[in-house]
Scaffold this active site. Structure first.
Site, PDB file in Angstrom:
ATOM      1  N   ARG A   1       0.922  -1.181   0.296  1.00 21.23           N
ATOM      2  CA  ARG A   1       0.100   0.130  -0.012  1.00 21.23           C
ATOM      3  C   ARG A   1       0.901   1.223  -0.020  1.00 21.23           C
ATOM      4  O   ARG A   1       0.313   2.206  -0.480  1.00 21.23           O
ATOM      5  CB  ARG A   1      -0.984   0.065   1.188  1.00 21.23           C
ATOM      6  CG  ARG A   1      -0.316   0.028   2.565  1.00 21.23           C
ATOM      7  CD  ARG A   1      -1.298   0.150   3.632  1.00 21.23           C
ATOM      8  NE  ARG A   1      -0.731  -0.123   4.883  1.00 21.23           N
ATOM      9  CZ  ARG A   1      -1.295  -1.075   5.827  1.00 21.23           C
ATOM     10  NH1 ARG A   1      -2.316  -1.502   5.603  1.00 21.23           N
ATOM     11  NH2 ARG A   1      -0.451  -1.296   6.842  1.00 21.23           N
TER      12      ARG A   1
ATOM     13  N   GLU B   1     -18.786   0.084   1.114  1.00 16.16           N
ATOM     14  CA  GLU B   1     -17.851  -0.478   0.059  1.00 16.16           C
ATOM     15  C   GLU B   1     -18.672  -0.844  -1.397  1.00 16.16           C
ATOM     16  O   GLU B   1     -18.108  -0.669  -2.435  1.00 16.16           O
ATOM     17  CB  GLU B   1     -17.333  -1.506   0.422  1.00 16.16           C
ATOM     18  CG  GLU B   1     -15.847  -1.227   1.437  1.00 16.16           C
ATOM     19  CD  GLU B   1     -16.527  -0.971   2.589  1.00 16.16           C
ATOM     20  OE1 GLU B   1     -17.294  -0.991   3.152  1.00 16.16           O
ATOM     21  OE2 GLU B   1     -15.464  -0.636   3.491  1.00 16.16           O
TER      22      GLU B   1
END
Length: 142
Positions: free
Chosen positions: A55, A112
């Site tokens: 990430r 989401e």
């Protein structure tokens, strides 16, 4: 209404003349003129060989892509801090504290599924190049 269309065309032509760089960005976005990935990679500085979380590496790449693709936007379902997909100096999209309609970072809250749907809509429309991020655990219903 032909008169309204003609008035809009006149206004748009004046805007393009007054804003040539923005007009080029808009034309490139509408015509899907985006630098190929191979060329983008050549334009990006080397990230290095040090071990780091994916990430973190992804965050660095997103920053470089946002410099090369003016119509690139990113979003997160309340996880920018963890997923690191925030575009630095891109501003936040929306209304209210620290947000504007020119922002490149979208906040979806803890939604989401909605994020996936909205990002797919952006991608299908084609004007913007999008990325979104969440945790893998949520992928089964996206």
């Amino acid at each position: 209404n032909e008169a309204a269309y003609d008035a809009w065309q006149e206004t748009f032509a004046a805007w393009k003349e007054a804003n040539p760089e923005l007009a080029k960005q808009l034309t490139d976005a509408v015509e899907d003129n985006v630098m190929p990935a191979e060329e983008m990679i050549k334009e990006m500085p080397a990230i290095g060989d040090d071990a780091e979380a994916t990430r973190v590496s992804g965050f660095k790449v997103i920053q470089e892509i946002s410099k090369l693709v003016p119509n690139y936007i990113s979003g997160s379902a309340d996880l920018h801090g963890s997923t690191r997909n925030y575009i630095n100096d891109g501003g936040n999209f929306g209304v209210g504290f620290d947000k504007s309609y020119s922002g490149k970072n979208l906040y979806f809250g803890i939604r989401e599924h909605a994020m996936g749907s909205i990002m797919n809509g952006f991608a299908f429309h084609g004007l913007f190049k999008v990325s979104g991020s969440t945790f893998l655990v949520f992928v089964d219903y996206m």
